[in-house]
Design an enzyme around this catalytic site. Structure first.
Site, PDB file in Angstrom:
ATOM      1  N   VAL A 181       7.512 -17.426  -0.465  1.00  0.00           N
ATOM      2  CA  VAL A 181       8.503 -16.514   0.099  1.00  0.00           C
ATOM      3  C   VAL A 181       8.153 -16.239   1.558  1.00  0.00           C
ATOM      4  O   VAL A 181       7.110 -15.665   1.841  1.00  0.00           O
ATOM      5  CB  VAL A 181       8.528 -15.192  -0.684  1.00  0.00           C
ATOM      6  CG1 VAL A 181       9.533 -14.247  -0.071  1.00  0.00           C
ATOM      7  CG2 VAL A 181       8.860 -15.461  -2.140  1.00  0.00           C
ATOM      8  N   PRO A 182       9.016 -16.678   2.475  1.00  0.00           N
ATOM      9  CA  PRO A 182       8.765 -16.494   3.913  1.00  0.00           C
ATOM     10  C   PRO A 182       8.918 -15.041   4.326  1.00  0.00           C
ATOM     11  O   PRO A 182       9.788 -14.695   5.108  1.00  0.00           O
ATOM     12  CB  PRO A 182       9.817 -17.387   4.560  1.00  0.00           C
ATOM     13  CG  PRO A 182      10.951 -17.407   3.581  1.00  0.00           C
ATOM     14  CD  PRO A 182      10.316 -17.306   2.224  1.00  0.00           C
ATOM     15  N   CYS A 183       8.050 -14.198   3.801  1.00  0.00           N
ATOM     16  CA  CYS A 183       8.146 -12.774   4.105  1.00  0.00           C
ATOM     17  C   CYS A 183       7.931 -12.520   5.595  1.00  0.00           C
ATOM     18  O   CYS A 183       8.295 -11.475   6.111  1.00  0.00           O
ATOM     19  CB  CYS A 183       7.132 -12.000   3.276  1.00  0.00           C
ATOM     20  SG  CYS A 183       5.488 -12.711   3.318  1.00  0.00           S
ATOM     21  N   HIS A 184       7.348 -13.497   6.299  1.00  0.00           N
ATOM     22  CA  HIS A 184       7.107 -13.298   7.726  1.00  0.00           C
ATOM     23  C   HIS A 184       8.410 -13.374   8.513  1.00  0.00           C
ATOM     24  O   HIS A 184       8.455 -13.023   9.680  1.00  0.00           O
ATOM     25  CB  HIS A 184       6.111 -14.350   8.232  1.00  0.00           C
ATOM     26  CG  HIS A 184       6.593 -15.746   8.116  1.00  0.00           C
ATOM     27  ND1 HIS A 184       6.408 -16.503   6.975  1.00  0.00           N
ATOM     28  CD2 HIS A 184       7.278 -16.511   8.988  1.00  0.00           C
ATOM     29  CE1 HIS A 184       6.964 -17.698   7.189  1.00  0.00           C
ATOM     30  NE2 HIS A 184       7.494 -17.724   8.383  1.00  0.00           N
TER      31      HIS A 184
END
Length: 106
Positions: free
Chosen positions: A54-57
């Site tokens: 998950v590209p939470c960034h």
DNA sequence: AATCTGACTGTTG
DNA sequence: CCAACAGCCAGAT
């Protein structure tokens, strides 16, 4: 043990479909999850979830606040820069601020 | 069930 | 432009 709630699952799904080189605000993700006012809850989920893949960034604050990243704000900034997003250093309510402006609405 | 927390946000000073 | 306050929300204790 209860699995992830529907809301959490929805939030993760929304973040997961954020394309590379693009970013969304916590409010945007919340809206995609069906609760445009639950930006805070979204942040909480990001903090607790920590699910790989998950590209939470790519999720940032509405005013460009980079938020947090397990305390590694620098790494988050680097990741964003690696995706072609040049960021500057400013200050928004005591937090680092990106110079680029969020798309507002994914 | 009640209370606290926090990777948020918009408004005021 | 920056700092502080208040409002909202879901999860955790």
């Amino acid at each position: 043990m209860n699995g992830p709630s529907e809301f959490e699952r929805r939030v993760i799904a929304a973040v997961r479909r954020i394309p590379p080189g693009r970013v969304a605000t916590y409010g945007d993700v919340a809206a995609l999850a069906g609760k445009p006012r639950a930006a805070r809850a979204v942040g909480n989920i990001m903090r607790t979830a920590g699910v790989p893949g998950v590209p939470c960034h790519r999720v940032i604050g509405a005013g460009g606040a980079i938020g947090g990243f397990g305390g590694n704000v620098q790494m988050k900034r680097e990741l964003l820069r690696a995706e072609g997003i040049e960021v500057g250093i400013g200050r928004v309510r005591g937090f680092e601020r990106l110079r680029w402006r969020p798309t507002r609405r994914a």
